[in-house]
Each structure stands twice: as C-alpha cells, then as structure tokens.
Design a protein around this motif. Sequence first.
Motif, mmCIF file in Angstrom:
data_model
loop_
_atom_site.group_PDB
_atom_site.id
_atom_site.type_symbol
_atom_site.label_atom_id
_atom_site.label_comp_id
_atom_site.label_asym_id
_atom_site.label_seq_id
_atom_site.Cartn_x
_atom_site.Cartn_y
_atom_site.Cartn_z
ATOM 1 N N CYS A 147 5.118 12.655 0.098
ATOM 2 C CA CYS A 147 6.047 12.549 1.228
ATOM 3 C C CYS A 147 5.491 13.154 2.517
ATOM 4 C CB CYS A 147 7.374 13.204 0.871
ATOM 5 S SG CYS A 147 8.227 12.415 -0.517
ATOM 6 N N LEU A 148 4.689 14.208 2.405
ATOM 7 C CA LEU A 148 4.171 14.866 3.607
ATOM 8 C C LEU A 148 3.222 13.969 4.391
ATOM 9 C CD1 LEU A 148 3.545 18.498 2.291
ATOM 10 C CD2 LEU A 148 5.508 17.610 3.593
ATOM 11 N N LEU A 149 2.662 12.956 3.733
ATOM 12 C CA LEU A 149 1.745 12.029 4.402
ATOM 13 C C LEU A 149 2.436 10.747 4.847
ATOM 14 C CD1 LEU A 149 -1.290 12.323 1.927
ATOM 15 C CD2 LEU A 149 -0.917 13.587 4.068
ATOM 16 N N CYS A 150 3.714 10.632 4.540
ATOM 17 C CA CYS A 150 4.432 9.370 4.758
ATOM 18 C C CYS A 150 4.884 9.225 6.209
ATOM 19 C CB CYS A 150 5.637 9.297 3.822
ATOM 20 S SG CYS A 150 6.617 7.793 4.036
ATOM 21 N N PRO A 151 4.622 8.081 6.823
ATOM 22 C CA PRO A 151 5.044 7.863 8.212
ATOM 23 C C PRO A 151 6.548 7.645 8.340
ATOM 24 C CG PRO A 151 4.090 5.856 7.318
ATOM 25 C CD PRO A 151 3.869 6.926 6.283
ATOM 26 N N LEU A 152 7.249 7.523 7.203
ATOM 27 C CA LEU A 152 8.684 7.250 7.221
ATOM 28 C C LEU A 152 9.517 8.459 6.822
ATOM 29 C CD1 LEU A 152 8.464 3.828 5.329
ATOM 30 C CD2 LEU A 152 8.465 4.175 7.809
ATOM 31 N N ASP A 170 0.823 -1.208 0.000
ATOM 32 C CA ASP A 170 0.000 0.000 0.000
ATOM 33 C C ASP A 170 0.860 1.262 0.000
ATOM 34 O OD1 ASP A 170 -2.128 -1.698 0.082
ATOM 35 O OD2 ASP A 170 -3.150 -0.672 1.718
ATOM 36 N N MET A 171 1.943 1.233 0.754
ATOM 37 C CA MET A 171 2.839 2.382 0.794
ATOM 38 C C MET A 171 3.355 2.706 -0.611
ATOM 39 S SD MET A 171 4.582 4.767 2.284
ATOM 40 C CE MET A 171 4.299 4.400 4.012
ATOM 41 N N GLY A 172 3.823 1.675 -1.320
ATOM 42 C CA GLY A 172 4.344 1.891 -2.664
ATOM 43 C C GLY A 172 3.289 2.270 -3.670
ATOM 44 N N ALA A 173 2.072 1.764 -3.460
ATOM 45 C CA ALA A 173 1.007 2.007 -4.439
ATOM 46 C C ALA A 173 0.292 3.334 -4.231
ATOM 47 C CB ALA A 173 -0.020 0.867 -4.375
ATOM 48 N N THR A 174 0.259 3.824 -2.987
ATOM 49 C CA THR A 174 -0.565 5.005 -2.708
ATOM 50 C C THR A 174 0.215 6.238 -2.288
ATOM 51 O OG1 THR A 174 -0.921 4.378 -0.393
ATOM 52 C CG2 THR A 174 -2.477 3.508 -2.015
ATOM 53 N N LEU A 175 1.366 6.074 -1.641
ATOM 54 C CA LEU A 175 2.155 7.222 -1.194
ATOM 55 C C LEU A 175 3.486 7.325 -1.923
ATOM 56 C CD1 LEU A 175 1.736 7.447 2.706
ATOM 57 C CD2 LEU A 175 0.449 8.615 0.911
ATOM 58 N N CYS A 176 4.265 6.281 -1.846
ATOM 59 C CA CYS A 176 5.619 6.303 -2.401
ATOM 60 C C CYS A 176 5.570 5.890 -3.876
ATOM 61 C CB CYS A 176 6.530 5.372 -1.599
ATOM 62 S SG CYS A 176 8.292 5.696 -1.824
ATOM 63 N N THR A 177 4.829 6.669 -4.650
ATOM 64 C CA THR A 177 4.586 6.338 -6.053
ATOM 65 C C THR A 177 5.774 6.739 -6.923
ATOM 66 O OG1 THR A 177 3.426 8.444 -6.231
ATOM 67 C CG2 THR A 177 2.085 6.488 -5.844
ATOM 68 N N ARG A 178 5.761 6.251 -8.160
ATOM 69 C CA ARG A 178 6.889 6.519 -9.060
ATOM 70 C C ARG A 178 7.121 8.011 -9.252
ATOM 71 N NH1 ARG A 178 4.597 1.891 -11.308
ATOM 72 N NH2 ARG A 178 6.063 0.164 -11.608
ATOM 73 N N SER A 179 6.066 8.732 -9.498
ATOM 74 C CA SER A 179 6.176 10.179 -9.665
ATOM 75 C C SER A 179 5.278 10.864 -8.634
ATOM 76 C CB SER A 179 5.762 10.596 -11.080
ATOM 77 O OG SER A 179 4.427 10.227 -11.345
ATOM 78 N N LYS A 180 5.670 12.025 -8.221
ATOM 79 C CA LYS A 180 4.924 12.831 -7.258
ATOM 80 C C LYS A 180 4.576 12.057 -5.975
ATOM 81 C CE LYS A 180 2.871 15.713 -10.872
ATOM 82 N NZ LYS A 180 1.610 16.211 -11.500
ATOM 83 N N PRO A 181 5.577 11.486 -5.314
ATOM 84 C CA PRO A 181 5.291 10.785 -4.052
ATOM 85 C C PRO A 181 4.743 11.756 -3.008
ATOM 86 C CG PRO A 181 7.655 11.099 -4.344
ATOM 87 C CD PRO A 181 7.022 11.478 -5.647
#
Length: 425
Positions: free
Chosen positions: A224-229, A211-222
């Motif tokens: 980041c402000l919503l990322c827990p990491l 889910d992280m890779g598919a919804t937040l850490c995407t290929r373009s325009k990640p």
Amino acid sequence: MTQPTANSIPSETNFNHSTTSLNSFAPRLLDWFAENGRHDLPWQQHQTDTPNPYVVWLSEVMLQQTQVTTVLPYFARFMESFPSVQDLAAAEWDLVAEHWAGLGYYARARNLHKGAKQLAEIIDETGDFPQTLAGWEAISGVGPSTAGAIMAMGLHKYGVICDGNVKRVLTRWAAIEGDITKSATTKTLWALAERLTPVDDSGRFAQAMMDMGATLCTRSKPACLLCPLQEDCLAHAQGRETDYPVKAKKQPKPSKFSNALIIKDTDGKILWLQRPDNGIWGGLWSLPLQFIEKVDGKANTKATVKKTLASDDKPSNTANDVRSHEKVYETEFTTAEQIIHEWLIKNELVTESVSKSLLDDAPIKHSLTHFHWYLTPRSVTLDNKQITALSTALQAAEINIHWLTADDARATLGLPRAMVKILEQ
C-alpha cells in the motif's frame, strides 16, 4: 455477462467516491505505470503503433487463472510454433495439446484451437480480425473481460476489463462489500470499471490495472505504501485491505480416487489413451484409470477404500462392487477404460504396486478446480499375444491409443501434469 453500456451505468452518487477521485484515478494510475509498470512482457502492445490482436488474445487465454512466470515459456513456444492465428488454426490438435500440456485448465486449449479456426475464417471473409466487442465475444472461450482486453490492447480501441486483478483493486479502493461471485456485485464492478477507464487510452489503462493487481495490490501483503491510489483507497483507510474482495467461502473440495494403470510390454512401452474431447483432460493422453469407490467404515469413523478389479487380489465379489454401481461406473470410466477393465478381468490379470516406499499404495495428489484426485500407480506387463488382443479390442471401438515408452510419451504426447507426476515415481 456483457459489458455495461453507458445507459446502464449507475449515477456517480451510487459510487463510494467523489467525482474528483473518480476523475483522477486514471491519471494517477497511468503515471505510476509509466514509471513502475511492466513494459517488457512479450505480448504487450501498448508501445507499438501497429498492435497485434493475436498475441493479446493468446496471452489473455493463457493468463486466465495462471501466473505470468508460468505462462512466459508456454507463450514463447506457442509463438515459435504458431506465429500466426492461421498457423494455430491449421495445426493438428495433438500438436496444440502437446504445447499446452502442463499449463492446466485444458478447456482453455480446446477453446483456443476452436477459436483460432473461427478467427481464420473471419479473416478469410473480411480480411481482418473482429473489430467489435461483440465480434470477439462470439469467439470460443472469449468472455467480456478478455474481449475488452483484446479491444483495448490488441486493437487500440476502447475496451474495458474486469478480471480478477481488477476486481481486487476496485473492491479495495471503493470498499465494495458485496460478494464478487454475485451478479449484483459484478454489475457494480463493471460499471465502476467503465467509469474509470479513459476512452482515449484504455489499452495502457488496462495494462496498468493488471500490473497494479499483480505487483502491488496483491492478495496478501499488498504494498500500500507504494500505491498511487492509497490516499483515497477506502480499504486502506479502514486498515481492512485483505478483507476485500468479499467472496463466499468455498465448500471443501471432494476427493476422488483412481488407480492409474501402467500397462506395458516387455520392452517398456506403455499403453496411452487419448481422453474424450469432453470431460477432464479432454483430448490429452492419459494412462487408463480405474475408479475406486470410497465408502464409510463402521460407525462412519474412518473412510476405507475398496480395491477394484485387477488389483493384487484375485477377482472376487468385493471387486465386483465397482461394477454393481452402474451409474458411478459409467460416470467415472471412459469407454476405453471399461474395455480395459473387462479385458483384465477376463484374462485374470492382476496389477502390482509400483510404489518405491514400504507402503502398498502411494497415491499422488493432484488438485483440479472442483476436486482433489488421488492417483495410485499400478503396473502389469503383457506378452506380445496379450498386447495384440488388447490393442485389437480398443481399436475395434475406435479408441485412439499409443504404445510408447515414458520418455517418448513425454516428448511426443500432450500429457496432463498428473501423468508426468506418475512417470516421475
């Protein structure tokens, strides 16, 4: 490549993060997943006490190089028609191919059908699905990440995944500079993935990483402000999120050119061939294809395309150029297509453009993994005597054929997306 063992994992001094960051990775990710992750996908098993490895295996195969939104209707249709692995194993290939048609990467469907037969035999012998990583990796088409996903999510045992989404998250978080297509980088990523995966909750962790890779850490325009990491993501700290993962630039895809022959009778029924099991569109149904040789023009300034036999021109020496290149000819043409090719020559039949534009040729571009394919639809109508003669020649060579209208073919045969594009012209 198999998953790393505990003895093969580098020491933590080889990772780019402190022990504190490494230890807090999973708790932060799982907290985020509990509040923001996807919990309604039909194959998810993290909320059940009795997981079903069949649905995880099926979904994992479908999701390889394919987006969730594309997979959802295919998964639903498969589960309706093949609710158990035994149902899938017992199904005829044509029915499986029909259900898969349009999803692409058709080798996955062949491996899925073969794997279902393997699993059904194992269940008959042992009473259950494989219970080990090695057992799942022995199933056709199942690699180490898919096997890890099935162990973690489908059996609620310990399993590690390291698919494309995970590699993107990890290379950014740890600023891994190595080319992810290289074995050394792959080994590092697997080691890091195993170090981060919690032993007691690897199923939810695997789903959270996806889910992280598919919804937040995407290929373009990640996002980041919503990322827990984000607080210890090294790529984010450097402002270089989209520089990762590092991957060697692909060479431009080559192009191939073919005529797609719409050979029909006076009632509009079209000749369909079942492709060989090996090669492109293995086991699916296709129009006969004719390879077109692309050659350099004078001074290599512009490429030209030589017309094949059975074109609008009568057979000529130029047309025979296709046949003269035996290696190319044998590579590009199936046995059935060679028979058709020779039969059209012998009967001096020509095909006509079916383009609705003012141009004589209207190629349809269809991109596959390793090349772009330009398909030009061309049509010829046969009388009953000719249909009987051509059918007899093909059946004598044990070629599977059907004469069906376009609508019937779409409804009953497993057609590659490229064939559907042609029918829509």
